[in-house]
Design a protein around this motif. Structure first.
Motif, PDB file in Angstrom:
ATOM      1  N   TYR A 149       0.804  -1.217   0.000  1.00 24.46           N
ATOM      2  CA  TYR A 149       0.000   0.000   0.000  1.00 24.46           C
ATOM      3  C   TYR A 149       0.841   1.272   0.000  1.00 24.46           C
ATOM      4  O   TYR A 149       0.294   2.360   0.013  1.00 24.46           O
ATOM      5  N   VAL A 176       0.066   4.503   2.491  1.00 27.60           N
ATOM      6  CA  VAL A 176      -0.549   3.811   3.629  1.00 27.60           C
ATOM      7  C   VAL A 176       0.304   2.593   3.998  1.00 27.60           C
ATOM      8  O   VAL A 176       0.823   1.907   3.124  1.00 27.60           O
ATOM      9  N   HIS A 230       0.059  -0.931   6.505  1.00 30.10           N
ATOM     10  CA  HIS A 230      -0.786  -1.781   7.339  1.00 30.10           C
ATOM     11  C   HIS A 230       0.094  -2.669   8.214  1.00 30.10           C
ATOM     12  O   HIS A 230       1.047  -3.281   7.733  1.00 30.10           O
ATOM     13  N   ILE A 239      -3.553   0.927  10.631  1.00 28.82           N
ATOM     14  CA  ILE A 239      -3.251   1.466   9.313  1.00 28.82           C
ATOM     15  C   ILE A 239      -2.746   2.888   9.491  1.00 28.82           C
ATOM     16  O   ILE A 239      -3.465   3.747  10.018  1.00 28.82           O
ATOM     17  N   GLU A 240      -1.485   3.114   9.095  1.00 34.47           N
ATOM     18  CA  GLU A 240      -0.867   4.432   9.199  1.00 34.47           C
ATOM     19  C   GLU A 240      -0.874   5.108   7.839  1.00 34.47           C
ATOM     20  O   GLU A 240      -0.862   4.438   6.811  1.00 34.47           O
ATOM     21  N   GLY A 241      -0.900   6.415   7.863  1.00 38.83           N
ATOM     22  CA  GLY A 241      -0.859   7.164   6.622  1.00 38.83           C
ATOM     23  C   GLY A 241      -1.585   8.481   6.756  1.00 38.83           C
ATOM     24  O   GLY A 241      -1.908   8.922   7.864  1.00 38.83           O
ATOM     25  N   HIS A 284      -9.414   7.397   2.965  1.00 36.00           N
ATOM     26  CA  HIS A 284      -9.338   6.179   2.164  1.00 36.00           C
ATOM     27  C   HIS A 284     -10.522   5.273   2.499  1.00 36.00           C
ATOM     28  O   HIS A 284     -11.175   5.434   3.531  1.00 36.00           O
ATOM     29  N   PHE A 288     -11.096   1.556   3.644  1.00 40.84           N
ATOM     30  CA  PHE A 288     -10.296   0.498   4.256  1.00 40.84           C
ATOM     31  C   PHE A 288     -11.109  -0.784   4.331  1.00 40.84           C
ATOM     32  O   PHE A 288     -12.296  -0.746   4.664  1.00 40.84           O
ATOM     33  N   ALA A 338      -6.804   8.242   7.724  1.00 37.85           N
ATOM     34  CA  ALA A 338      -5.748   7.490   8.401  1.00 37.85           C
ATOM     35  C   ALA A 338      -5.007   8.463   9.315  1.00 37.85           C
ATOM     36  O   ALA A 338      -4.983   9.660   9.030  1.00 37.85           O
ATOM     37  N   PRO A 339      -4.448   7.990  10.410  1.00 38.52           N
ATOM     38  CA  PRO A 339      -4.351   6.593  10.815  1.00 38.52           C
ATOM     39  C   PRO A 339      -5.647   6.096  11.466  1.00 38.52           C
ATOM     40  O   PRO A 339      -6.449   6.881  11.971  1.00 38.52           O
TER      41      PRO A 339
END
Length: 125
Positions: free
Chosen positions: A2, A7, A9, A28-30, A34, A36, A113-114
């Protein structure tokens, strides 16, 4: 995976044998907003169904003792896909070029995110 969309995971799995429970944390970082998905895939002969509460699902093999009870995050939308072509989910491939319908329990959430989602799986007799 990702990283092309910014992103990352990470999944953590904790096993509590005395309680007969598994705790799965998906983080989930970013940045940005989005869609998910979190998916749990099952063998073709496993039946997945809504549980007794809004935030529970059960997975069992007909004629076999015991079942798994999934406690999911109620803020996510959960559904079962089996033999789906769009999206392409709910399949098991026993050999190259062969596929058999099988249940996939999918959680969906749209947001920034996150984000983290925790799923608890308990073995029930």
């Amino acid at each position: 995976g990702y990283s092309r969309i910014g992103v990352m995971h990470r999944r953590r799995i904790d096993f509590y044998p005395q309680e007969g429970k598994i705790l799965i944390t998906d983080h989930i970082e970013g940045n940005g907003t989005h869609d998910f998905d979190v998916c749990f895939h099952f063998a073709p002969d496993v039946v997945v169904a809504p549980g007794p509460h809004h935030e529970t699902w059960t997975a069992a093999m007909p004629g076999k003792p015991g079942m798994l009870e999934f406690h999911v995050d109620a803020s996510w939308q959960w559904n079962i896909l089996r033999g789906s072509e769009e999206p392409l989910l709910g399949w098991y491939s026993p050999a190259l070029g062969s596929k058999v319908p099988a249940c996939t329990l999918r959680g969906r959430w749209q947001g920034r995110a996150p984000v983290s989602v925790v799923t608890s799986i308990a073995l029930k007799n």
